[in-house]
Scaffold this active site. Structure first.
Site, mmCIF file in Angstrom:
data_model
loop_
_atom_site.group_PDB
_atom_site.id
_atom_site.type_symbol
_atom_site.label_atom_id
_atom_site.label_comp_id
_atom_site.label_asym_id
_atom_site.label_seq_id
_atom_site.Cartn_x
_atom_site.Cartn_y
_atom_site.Cartn_z
ATOM 1 N N LYS A 76 -24.428 34.626 -18.842
ATOM 2 C CA LYS A 76 -24.359 33.796 -19.969
ATOM 3 C C LYS A 76 -24.289 32.324 -19.587
ATOM 4 O O LYS A 76 -25.247 31.550 -20.102
ATOM 5 C CB LYS A 76 -22.845 33.821 -20.433
ATOM 6 N N SER A 77 -24.019 32.025 -18.345
ATOM 7 C CA SER A 77 -23.987 30.640 -17.859
ATOM 8 C C SER A 77 -25.406 29.934 -17.713
ATOM 9 O O SER A 77 -25.690 28.948 -18.184
ATOM 10 C CB SER A 77 -23.169 30.535 -16.444
ATOM 11 N N ARG A 125 -27.009 27.247 -20.473
ATOM 12 C CA ARG A 125 -27.776 25.846 -20.000
ATOM 13 C C ARG A 125 -29.233 25.876 -20.046
ATOM 14 O O ARG A 125 -29.882 24.678 -20.462
ATOM 15 C CB ARG A 125 -27.339 25.969 -18.454
ATOM 16 N N SER A 139 -11.610 21.117 -16.224
ATOM 17 C CA SER A 139 -13.093 21.956 -16.458
ATOM 18 C C SER A 139 -14.007 21.421 -15.760
ATOM 19 O O SER A 139 -14.380 20.158 -16.145
ATOM 20 C CB SER A 139 -13.450 22.248 -17.981
ATOM 21 N N SER A 140 -15.019 21.832 -14.929
ATOM 22 C CA SER A 140 -16.100 21.461 -14.381
ATOM 23 C C SER A 140 -17.091 21.259 -15.387
ATOM 24 O O SER A 140 -18.220 20.431 -15.435
ATOM 25 C CB SER A 140 -16.645 22.316 -13.428
ATOM 26 N N GLN A 141 -17.053 21.961 -16.570
ATOM 27 C CA GLN A 141 -17.819 21.833 -17.763
ATOM 28 C C GLN A 141 -18.028 20.407 -18.005
ATOM 29 O O GLN A 141 -18.923 19.992 -18.917
ATOM 30 C CB GLN A 141 -17.695 22.672 -18.729
ATOM 31 N N SER A 170 -14.607 25.074 -9.932
ATOM 32 C CA SER A 170 -15.742 25.783 -10.636
ATOM 33 C C SER A 170 -17.001 25.100 -9.960
ATOM 34 O O SER A 170 -17.925 24.883 -10.838
ATOM 35 C CB SER A 170 -15.906 26.046 -11.799
ATOM 36 N N GLU A 211 -13.359 32.266 -12.932
ATOM 37 C CA GLU A 211 -13.471 33.440 -13.542
ATOM 38 C C GLU A 211 -13.455 34.859 -13.087
ATOM 39 O O GLU A 211 -13.317 35.968 -13.923
ATOM 40 C CB GLU A 211 -15.028 33.286 -14.358
ATOM 41 N N ARG A 247 -4.838 32.820 -18.728
ATOM 42 C CA ARG A 247 -5.047 33.969 -18.067
ATOM 43 C C ARG A 247 -4.189 34.364 -17.020
ATOM 44 O O ARG A 247 -3.672 35.659 -16.665
ATOM 45 C CB ARG A 247 -6.569 33.895 -17.304
#
EC number: 2.5.1.19
Length: 448
Positions: free
Chosen positions: A30-31, A35, A178-180, A207, A326, A357
């Site tokens: 998915k990642s 991207r 978040s590293s996002q 992450s 994750e 989580r």
């Protein structure tokens, strides 16, 4: 069947009667897929994505890009070998509305893309998406010259007033949650007039492998990126403005989605083979080789792929999962079945994921008879004899697969809303059942 029937139905998690022996063809990452879709949409020429993951998150990303004017044609590759998507960049345009679902990559990667569109782009999603932090992206884009209407929430829903371009340049953000946030600005950075220089100001950065994944993928299509690892300043990433190349890219298997299947070998003392496991990768899931070996297994990369074998014993572990958060739900599930306690550290940011989580794992494992306590940044797990019961998922795909792992060793576990696994792993129930039955797992309808 009522629309919400999948959410309320209880799936009897299969119980393993012996050692699992299986070959698992894990679908694409998915990642990497999401991207790759963003970068292909921003390229100067068309490109191909081979073996993309077809899941809720990736279809949301593709649908969002299409809404902004990008052509994405689904079919087979130019040589006729397997499914491929052809991405045809075009002038990004609004007005458009983007459904992010509850996909972190969509809600964070696409607002920077939307600044390049000609017209307004509205972002909305599932109720849980309203609770997930977006301030790093919103504040960062505003500092770079973007106009964003979010009524001061720092979260969804919001509208990006696309102006067809963005000036870019230096920006400071706190990506501790978040590293996002970093990846989001880097991915669109080559298209900003001045590129982008992202400086992370927070005390922690989770992450990191996902940021390295972003950098590697940018470089592979012609972008110039300076990073702390390449001799730059700590916590600073610079992307030079320039055209991106169209690529013919094959998507790696999703190594994090291999976790429940490797865990099955570990828990049952069996052997699972995952074909096409890359010898070198930036995917966080590659850490499973090290972590699950320490917990009692052994593995080898061969011509067949990654061969992972359980020893028949499962050991506790003390591990910092800050870079691979994750993986925490699956590791917690295995730790609950171990012969000694475990401490999972460095994952306070998981409280902001698809669900909280840490709280969810504590509640669900304890309700099956476990002994899990939350710490400031993780979990402490003391193995206890577990019993059957309902394992709730909170619309979180990794909670569902964690429950399935426990069900291998504990009879009578029923998983609520196992359908949530479609977020990243379509056909999971059939794959899981097939592992215990035929011993060979195929990717079901993924290629259709």
């Amino acid at each position: 069947m009522p629309v919400n029937a999948a959410h309320t139905a209880l799936w009897p998690a299969p119980h393993a009667s012996g050692a699992v022996t299986a070959t698992v063809q894990v679908p694409g990452s998915k990642s990497v897929t999401n991207r790759a879709l963003v970068l292909a949409a921003l390229a100067a020429e068309p490109g191909w994505l081979r073996r993309p993951l077809r899941s809720r998150d990736t279809l949301l990303m593709a649908g969002a890009l299409r809404a902004m004017g990008v052509g994405i044609e689904e079919g087979v590759g130019p040589d006729g070998s397997g499914e491929a998507w052809r991405v045809i960049p075009s002038g990004l345009r609004g007005p458009a509305t983007v459904d992010v679902g509850n996909a972190g990559t969509v809600m964070r990667f696409l607002p920077p893309v939307a600044t390049l569109a000609d017209g307004p782009i509205r972002f909305d999603g599932d109720p849980r998406s309203y609770e997930r932090p977006l301030h790093g992206v919103i504040d960062g884009l505003r500092a770079l010259g973007a106009r964003i209407d979010d009524d001061g929430r720092g979260a969804l829903p919001l509208t990006v007033q696309g102006g067809g371009a963005l000036e870019g340049g230096p920006v400071e953000i706190d990506a501790s949650s978040s590293s996002q946030f970093v990846s989001a600005l880097l991915l669109s950075g080559p298209r900003f007039n001045q590129g982008v220089e992202v400086r992370h100001t927070g005390s922690t950065l989770p992450s990191m492998p996902h940021i390295r994944m972003t950098v590697d993928m940018l470089r592979s299509i012609g972008a110039q990126v300076d990073t702390p690892e390449s001799g730059g300043e700590p916590n600073v990433w610079r992307v030079t403005p320039g055209a991106l190349l169209g690529r013919d890219l094959t998507i790696e298997p999703d190594l994090s989605n291999a976790q429940p299947f490797l865990a099955a070998a570990l828990v049952t003392g069996g052997t699972v083979v995952v074909p096409d496991w890359p010898a070198r990768t930036t995917q966080p899931g590659d850490r499973l080789r090290e972590i699950f070996t320490e917990m009692g297994g052994s593995c080898e990369l061969t011509d067949r792929g990654l061969e992972f074998t359980g020893s028949g014993s499962v050991h506790g572990i003390d591990v910092d999962l800050g870079e691979v958060g994750e993986l925490t739900p699956g590791i917690a599930a295995v730790a609950a079945l171990a012969d000694s306690p475990s401490t999972l550290r460095g994952v306070a940011h998981l409280r902001l994921h698809e669900t909280d989580r840490l709280a969810a794992l504590t509640k669900e494992i304890n309700e099956l008879g476990g002994d899990v306590t939350e710490t400031a940044d993780g979990l402490r797990i003391r193995p206890r004899p577990l019993h059957g019961g309902t394992f709730h998922t909170y619309d979180d795909h990794r909670m569902a697969t964690a429950g399935a792992v426990i069900g291998l060793a504990v009879d009578g576990v029923r998983i609520e809303n196992v359908a949530t696994t479609a977020k990243t792993l379509p056909d999971f129930p059939d794959l899981w059942t097939g592992m215990l039955g035929t011993g060979t797992l195929e990717t079901g309808t993924l290629g259709n």
